[in-house]
Design a protein around this motif. Structure first.
Motif, mmCIF file in Angstrom:
data_model
loop_
_atom_site.group_PDB
_atom_site.id
_atom_site.type_symbol
_atom_site.label_atom_id
_atom_site.label_comp_id
_atom_site.label_asym_id
_atom_site.label_seq_id
_atom_site.Cartn_x
_atom_site.Cartn_y
_atom_site.Cartn_z
ATOM 1 N N VAL A 1 10.713 56.618 -17.021
ATOM 2 C CA VAL A 1 11.000 55.197 -16.804
ATOM 3 C C VAL A 1 10.541 54.787 -15.411
ATOM 4 O O VAL A 1 10.811 55.481 -14.426
ATOM 5 N N TRP A 2 9.880 53.647 -15.335
ATOM 6 C CA TRP A 2 9.400 53.123 -14.059
ATOM 7 C C TRP A 2 9.878 51.680 -13.907
ATOM 8 O O TRP A 2 9.884 50.914 -14.863
ATOM 9 N N GLY A 3 10.270 51.342 -12.703
ATOM 10 C CA GLY A 3 10.759 49.999 -12.450
ATOM 11 C C GLY A 3 11.580 49.957 -11.182
ATOM 12 O O GLY A 3 11.444 50.810 -10.295
ATOM 13 N N THR A 4 12.467 48.975 -11.110
ATOM 14 C CA THR A 4 13.229 48.712 -9.897
ATOM 15 C C THR A 4 14.703 48.633 -10.205
ATOM 16 O O THR A 4 15.099 48.112 -11.255
ATOM 17 N N LEU A 5 15.517 49.127 -9.286
ATOM 18 C CA LEU A 5 16.958 48.944 -9.356
ATOM 19 C C LEU A 5 17.406 48.093 -8.179
ATOM 20 O O LEU A 5 16.932 48.274 -7.051
ATOM 21 N N VAL A 6 18.310 47.163 -8.462
ATOM 22 C CA VAL A 6 18.882 46.304 -7.428
ATOM 23 C C VAL A 6 20.362 46.623 -7.346
ATOM 24 O O VAL A 6 21.079 46.553 -8.351
ATOM 25 N N LEU A 7 20.823 47.003 -6.157
ATOM 26 C CA LEU A 7 22.212 47.369 -5.933
ATOM 27 C C LEU A 7 22.830 46.334 -4.994
ATOM 28 O O LEU A 7 22.256 46.037 -3.936
ATOM 29 N N PHE A 8 23.977 45.782 -5.388
ATOM 30 C CA PHE A 8 24.573 44.770 -4.514
ATOM 31 C C PHE A 8 26.080 44.706 -4.712
ATOM 32 O O PHE A 8 26.603 44.984 -5.788
ATOM 33 N N VAL A 9 26.769 44.345 -3.646
ATOM 34 C CA VAL A 9 28.215 44.215 -3.695
ATOM 35 C C VAL A 9 28.571 42.895 -4.377
ATOM 36 O O VAL A 9 27.764 41.963 -4.402
ATOM 37 N N PRO A 10 29.775 42.789 -4.968
ATOM 38 C CA PRO A 10 30.133 41.575 -5.718
ATOM 39 C C PRO A 10 30.070 40.290 -4.907
ATOM 40 O O PRO A 10 29.872 39.206 -5.478
ATOM 41 N N THR A 11 30.230 40.386 -3.596
ATOM 42 C CA THR A 11 30.232 39.180 -2.765
ATOM 43 C C THR A 11 28.837 38.787 -2.282
ATOM 44 O O THR A 11 28.701 37.821 -1.538
ATOM 45 N N ALA A 12 27.804 39.505 -2.689
ATOM 46 C CA ALA A 12 26.461 39.244 -2.163
ATOM 47 C C ALA A 12 25.852 37.916 -2.605
ATOM 48 O O ALA A 12 25.225 37.228 -1.800
ATOM 49 N N PRO A 13 25.977 37.494 -3.871
ATOM 50 C CA PRO A 13 25.353 36.219 -4.270
ATOM 51 C C PRO A 13 25.890 35.052 -3.455
ATOM 52 O O PRO A 13 27.064 35.034 -3.065
ATOM 53 N N VAL A 14 25.034 34.056 -3.240
ATOM 54 C CA VAL A 14 25.421 32.956 -2.348
ATOM 55 C C VAL A 14 25.618 31.626 -3.062
ATOM 56 O O VAL A 14 26.046 30.661 -2.436
ATOM 57 N N THR A 15 25.329 31.547 -4.367
ATOM 58 C CA THR A 15 25.522 30.285 -5.079
ATOM 59 C C THR A 15 26.721 30.387 -6.013
ATOM 60 O O THR A 15 27.089 31.478 -6.460
ATOM 61 N N ASP A 16 27.295 29.246 -6.337
ATOM 62 C CA ASP A 16 28.458 29.234 -7.239
ATOM 63 C C ASP A 16 28.099 29.789 -8.613
ATOM 64 O O ASP A 16 28.874 30.541 -9.213
ATOM 65 N N VAL A 17 26.932 29.407 -9.118
ATOM 66 C CA VAL A 17 26.519 29.850 -10.456
ATOM 67 C C VAL A 17 26.369 31.361 -10.498
ATOM 68 O O VAL A 17 26.870 32.031 -11.413
ATOM 69 N N THR A 18 25.673 31.942 -9.520
ATOM 70 C CA THR A 18 25.449 33.391 -9.553
ATOM 71 C C THR A 18 26.724 34.164 -9.237
ATOM 72 O O THR A 18 26.904 35.281 -9.723
ATOM 73 N N ARG A 19 27.614 33.577 -8.467
ATOM 74 C CA ARG A 19 28.907 34.240 -8.241
ATOM 75 C C ARG A 19 29.707 34.298 -9.533
ATOM 76 O O ARG A 19 30.393 35.275 -9.810
ATOM 77 N N ARG A 20 29.627 33.231 -10.340
ATOM 78 C CA ARG A 20 30.324 33.243 -11.627
ATOM 79 C C ARG A 20 29.698 34.268 -12.572
ATOM 80 O O ARG A 20 30.395 34.918 -13.347
ATOM 81 N N ILE A 21 28.381 34.411 -12.505
ATOM 82 C CA ILE A 21 27.708 35.389 -13.357
ATOM 83 C C ILE A 21 28.212 36.793 -13.058
ATOM 84 O O ILE A 21 28.592 37.546 -13.959
ATOM 85 N N VAL A 22 28.236 37.168 -11.786
ATOM 86 C CA VAL A 22 28.609 38.544 -11.446
ATOM 87 C C VAL A 22 30.107 38.786 -11.601
ATOM 88 O O VAL A 22 30.540 39.936 -11.712
ATOM 89 N N ALA A 23 30.902 37.711 -11.621
ATOM 90 C CA ALA A 23 32.344 37.866 -11.799
ATOM 91 C C ALA A 23 32.740 37.930 -13.267
ATOM 92 O O ALA A 23 33.896 38.214 -13.587
ATOM 93 N N ASP A 24 31.799 37.681 -14.170
ATOM 94 C CA ASP A 24 32.092 37.661 -15.601
ATOM 95 C C ASP A 24 32.510 39.052 -16.067
ATOM 96 O O ASP A 24 31.756 40.017 -15.895
ATOM 97 N N PRO A 25 33.697 39.208 -16.652
ATOM 98 C CA PRO A 25 34.117 40.533 -17.122
ATOM 99 C C PRO A 25 33.427 40.965 -18.408
ATOM 100 O O PRO A 25 33.607 42.105 -18.851
ATOM 101 N N ASP A 26 32.638 40.083 -19.017
ATOM 102 C CA ASP A 26 31.980 40.402 -20.284
ATOM 103 C C ASP A 26 30.480 40.599 -20.110
ATOM 104 O O ASP A 26 29.677 40.141 -20.918
ATOM 105 N N LEU A 27 30.092 41.294 -19.071
ATOM 106 C CA LEU A 27 28.684 41.543 -18.827
ATOM 107 C C LEU A 27 28.080 42.366 -19.966
ATOM 108 O O LEU A 27 28.626 43.379 -20.379
ATOM 109 N N VAL A 28 26.935 41.918 -20.461
ATOM 110 C CA VAL A 28 26.218 42.658 -21.485
ATOM 111 C C VAL A 28 25.477 43.811 -20.821
ATOM 112 O O VAL A 28 24.893 43.652 -19.745
#
Length: 277
Positions: free
Chosen positions: A84-111
Motif C-alpha cells: 500500500v502506498w499513500g499518505t497518513l494524516v495524524l491530528f489531535v481532536p482540537t486541530a481543525p479550525v472551522t466549526d464544520v470540520t470540528r463537528r466532523i471529527v467530533a462525530d461518534p459515528d465515523l465510517v
C-alpha cells in the motif's frame, strides 16, 4: 521503533504541532502487526496497492482512491499494508479550525473507510500535498495555525459519508454526545433523559430514526464496544472490565456481555486474540 500508537506530536526538531503526516512506507517501518489504540485521529489516503485494515473489529479494504479514518480510542490493526502506498494524516481532536470540520471529527459515528468521489480527487490531492509540504517544513511558524488550516481544508474536501442521520437529528446528536461522556457510569436511558430534559420515549424515537436501534440499544452498543476494546487491546480480565465499565460485579458484566454478543467475555477475548486458532 515505536508503533504508530506510541508516536507523539513532538518531532525530532522539537517543534510541537497538532498535525503530522507520514507515508505508508514510514508506517511499515513502525508497524509491529499488533493492535493499536491512539488518542488522536488517523486518516489514511491510498494512492496505489491493495491491503486491509481492521478498525474496531471490522475489516476494511485499502485500495487506490480509498480513505480510512481511525478516530481516537478505536482499536485498530494494519493487517496488510506491504503493497500500500499513500499518505497518513495524524491530528489531535482540537486541530481543525472551522466549526464544520470540528463537528466532523467530533462525530461518534465515523465510517471506517470509503471511496473518494472521482470529482473530488483533484482537490483532495491538492489539499493533501500542501499539508504534507507544510508539516515537513522545519521553518518557524510551522507549529502555528497553518497546518490546522490546511487540515481543515483537507477534511472539508474529504467529505466523509458519516453522520448524516445524526447531523439532521439534534436530539439523537446530543444523546450520543452524552452517552459518550457517561456510558461508563450510567447504563440506563432514564439518566440521559433526565440529564437532557427529554422523555425516554423521545430519545428512543430519535435513536430509532437515526440508527434503527432504541436509546437503550445505543447505550448497550457503546458499552459493548468499549468492553471489546478493553478485552482485545488492553487485555483486561472480565473482572477488570466490570470495574472500568461501572458494573457492580464481574458476574453481572459477564451476563450483560453474553446477552449482547452471544459469548462470555473470556471466550470472546480468546477468539479475538487468536482469530486463526
Amino acid at each position: 521503533m515505536p508503533s504508530i500508537a506510541q508516536m507523539t506530536y513532538q518531532p525530532p526538531n522539537g517543534r510541537a504541532t497538532p498535525v503530522e503526516t507520514m507515508t505508508f512506507r514510514q508506517l511499515r517501518d513502525r508497524n509491529d502487526g499488533g493492535t493499536q489504540r491512539a488518542d488522536f485521529h488517523v486518516i489514511g489516503l491510498v494512492d496505489a496497492g491493495h491491503g486491509a485494515a481492521t478498525v474496531d473489529f471490522a475489516s476494511f479494504p485499502l485500495e487506490p482512491g480509498s480513505a480510512v479514518w481511525i478516530p481516537p480510542g478505536a482499536v485498530h490493526r494494519w493487517d496488510d499494508i506491504a503493497a500500500v502506498w499513500g499518505t497518513l494524516v495524524l491530528f489531535v481532536p482540537t486541530a481543525p479550525v472551522t466549526d464544520v470540520t470540528r463537528r466532523i471529527v467530533a462525530d461518534p459515528d465515523l465510517v471506517g473507510a470509503w471511496r473518494l468521489p472521482e470529482a473530488e480527487r483533484m482537490f483532495v490531492d491538492a489539499a493533501r500535498a500542501h499539508l504534507v509540504l507544510e508539516t515537513a517544513a522545519a521553518g518557524p511558524g510551522c507549529a502555528g495555525e497553518v497546518p490546522s488550516i490546511l487540515l481543515s481544508a483537507l477534511l472539508g474536501r474529504l467529505r466523509p459519508p458519516h453522520g448524516e442521520a445524526a447531523a439532521a437529528n439534534r436530539v439523537f446528536r446530543v444523546f450520543r454526545e452524552s452517552v459518550e461522556t457517561h456510558f461508563r457510569e450510567h447504563h440506563d436511558t432514564l439518566f440521559y433523559a433526565r440529564t437532557l430534559g427529554y422523555a425516554p420515549r423521545t430519545l428512543s424515537r430519535a435513536a430509532l430514526r437515526a440508527t434503527g436501534r432504541t436509546a437503550k440499544g445505543c447505550i448497550v452498543d457503546r458499552i459493548v464496544l468499549e468492553a471489546k476494546r478493553l478485552l482485545a487491546h488492553d487485555r483486561l480480565t472480565a473482572a477488570s472490565c466490570a470495574a472500568v465499565l461501572g458494573f457492580p460485579d464481574p458476574s453481572t458484566f459477564s451476563v450483560f456481555f453474553r446477552n449482547a454478543t452471544g459469548m462470555r467475555p473470556g471466550a470472546w477475548q480468546t477468539a479475538a486474540l487468536d482469530p486463526v486458532g
